[in-house]
Each structure stands twice: as structure tokens, then as C-alpha cells.
Design a protein around this motif. Structure first.
Motif, PDB file in Angstrom:
ATOM      1  N   SER A   1      -2.963   9.335  -0.690  1.00  0.00           N
ATOM      2  CA  SER A   1      -2.568   9.044  -2.066  1.00  0.00           C
ATOM      3  C   SER A   1      -2.781  10.245  -2.987  1.00  0.00           C
TER       4      SER A   1
ATOM      5  N   VAL B   1       2.996  10.324  -2.124  1.00  0.00           N
ATOM      6  CA  VAL B   1       2.017   9.970  -3.147  1.00  0.00           C
ATOM      7  C   VAL B   1       2.515   8.784  -3.972  1.00  0.00           C
TER       8      VAL B   1
ATOM      9  N   GLU C   1       2.048   5.577  -1.933  1.00  0.00           N
ATOM     10  CA  GLU C   1       0.640   5.202  -1.820  1.00  0.00           C
ATOM     11  C   GLU C   1       0.065   4.689  -3.136  1.00  0.00           C
ATOM     12  N   ARG C   2       0.587   5.191  -4.245  1.00  0.00           N
ATOM     13  CA  ARG C   2       0.064   4.801  -5.560  1.00  0.00           C
ATOM     14  C   ARG C   2       0.856   3.654  -6.181  1.00  0.00           C
TER      15      ARG C   2
ATOM     16  N   THR D   1      -5.944   3.956  -7.481  1.00  0.00           N
ATOM     17  CA  THR D   1      -5.797   3.326  -6.171  1.00  0.00           C
ATOM     18  C   THR D   1      -7.176   3.061  -5.624  1.00  0.00           C
TER      19      THR D   1
END
Length: 196
Positions: A64, A142, A145-146, A189
Motif C-alpha cells: 500500500s 497503491v 491497496e488503499r 489503511t
């Protein structure tokens, strides 16, 4: 002869005190007054804790986070062993490692050319910056993941993209630590980066 010896010893003592003690203390004092942030390593504080420096790179392994440029310093980002690998462009170990790293990066973005700074190391091993192209390459991972969009992250990335110094020196660059810290504030996160 004796007079010359005494003069030599006294001059050695005087210059040692003047140039080895007084001068460094004066320069350090001036730096602390005029440029305190720079004189103390441009440290970044979050929640009362030092999390890094604007001018010293560190590794991030969490998916992330934007990843820094690779480090050949010791076992990677080893402050006691700052150096590049010193492998020349025809060194087979370097060629094999770069090929392996390119293949690993292409898993992330199939069919996209991998920016060179994601698979090569800097001379110091502590480069705090990556190119805008290297950051752009990492945007899809990214963002996923976020739980946000690439366009939202691109706005944050643009904010952290520094131009050339004085408009002509160097290349545009992105400070990885500062970018990742803002991501934690704006798009938190539960996964935390493992700093290498």
C-alpha cells in the motif's frame, strides 16, 4: 634549530585549536541559528516521533506504499555501509539482478516499461527520491491497496513532485517518505509498511 622546533609545535597546537575546535564550533553554531532544519538532518516528526529524514532514503515493502529506489548499502539502507554496488554495466551479477527485478516489476504492470530507477540503485544507497515515472508506475497498485482511485492518488503525487532546482538543475523527483506519510493521512489503511 630549537627555536624552529618550538615554533613548529606552537603553530601545530594553535592551528589544531583554531581549525579543529574553534572553527567547527563557530560553523555549527551559525548553522544551528541560520539553518536549524538542514543542520539537524531535515528530520520528519509525526506524533512526537522521528519517522525519517527528507534527505535520507528508506525502504518500504508494504504493497500500500510507494516503494523507494533500491539500495545496495550493506543489506539495503544500511547506514553503516553507505555505498553503491560498484558493479559496472557489463557485470553479469548486475545484469542478472536487474533482469530479475524487471520481471518482478512487470508482474505488477504487465506490458508497461519499467522505469530504470525501480530496478537500479543509487551511488549512495540512500536516495530519498524516485522519478515521477517510477511513482506513476506504482499508482495502480497503491490505489487498489488503499481503496481509492488512480486519479485521486495522482493529485497527491503532483503535490509531492519537485521540479528542477532553479529551473535547470537536476531532474523532477518525488520524495517517497513524504508521499507515503501523506497517503497515511488521506487514505489510511490497516496495513503498515515494513521499513527495510
Amino acid at each position: 634549530m630549537k627555536k624552529n622546533l618550538i615554533t613548529s609545535v606552537l603553530m601545530t597546537i594553535a592551528t589544531t585549536i583554531l581549525l579543529g575546535v574553534v572553527y567547527p564550533l563557530v560553523v555549527t553554531g551559525i548553522a544551528q541559528v541560520v539553518f536549524p532544519n538542514q543542520a539537524n538532518g531535515q528530520l520528519i516528526q509525526k506524533g512526537g516521533k522521528t519517522v525519517g529524514s527528507r534527505i535520507i532514503g528508506q525502504g518500504f515493502s508494504g504493497s500500500s506504499y510507494f516503494h523507494s529506489r533500491l539500495s545496495a548499502a550493506g543489506n539495503g539502507y544500511d547506514a553503516a555501509n553507505s555505498a553503491g554496488s560498484n558493479f559496472g554495466p557489463t557485470n553479469q551479477k548486475l545484469i542478472d539482478r536487474v533482469r530479475q527485478d524487471v520481471a518482478a516489476q512487470q508482474v505488477e504492470n504487465p506490458g508497461q516499461p519499467v522505469p530504470i530507477d525501480l530496478v537500479t540503485t543509487s551511488a549512495s544507497g540512500f536516495d530519498p527520491h524516485i522519478t515521477p515515472a517510477a511513482a506513476e508506475y506504482q499508482l495502480p497498485r497503491v490505489a487498489k491497496e488503499r481503496g481509492t482511485t488512480v486519479d485521486q492518488l495522482r493529485t497527491v503525487l503532483a503535490k509531492h513532485t519537485e521540479g528542477r532546482q532553479l529551473g535547470v538543475l537536476g531532474e523532477p523527483r518525488v520524495n517517497v517518505l513524504e508521499l507515503n506519510l501523506e497517503l497515511d493521512e488521506r487514505f489510511p489503511t490497516s496495513k503498515r509498511a515494513a521499513v527495510q
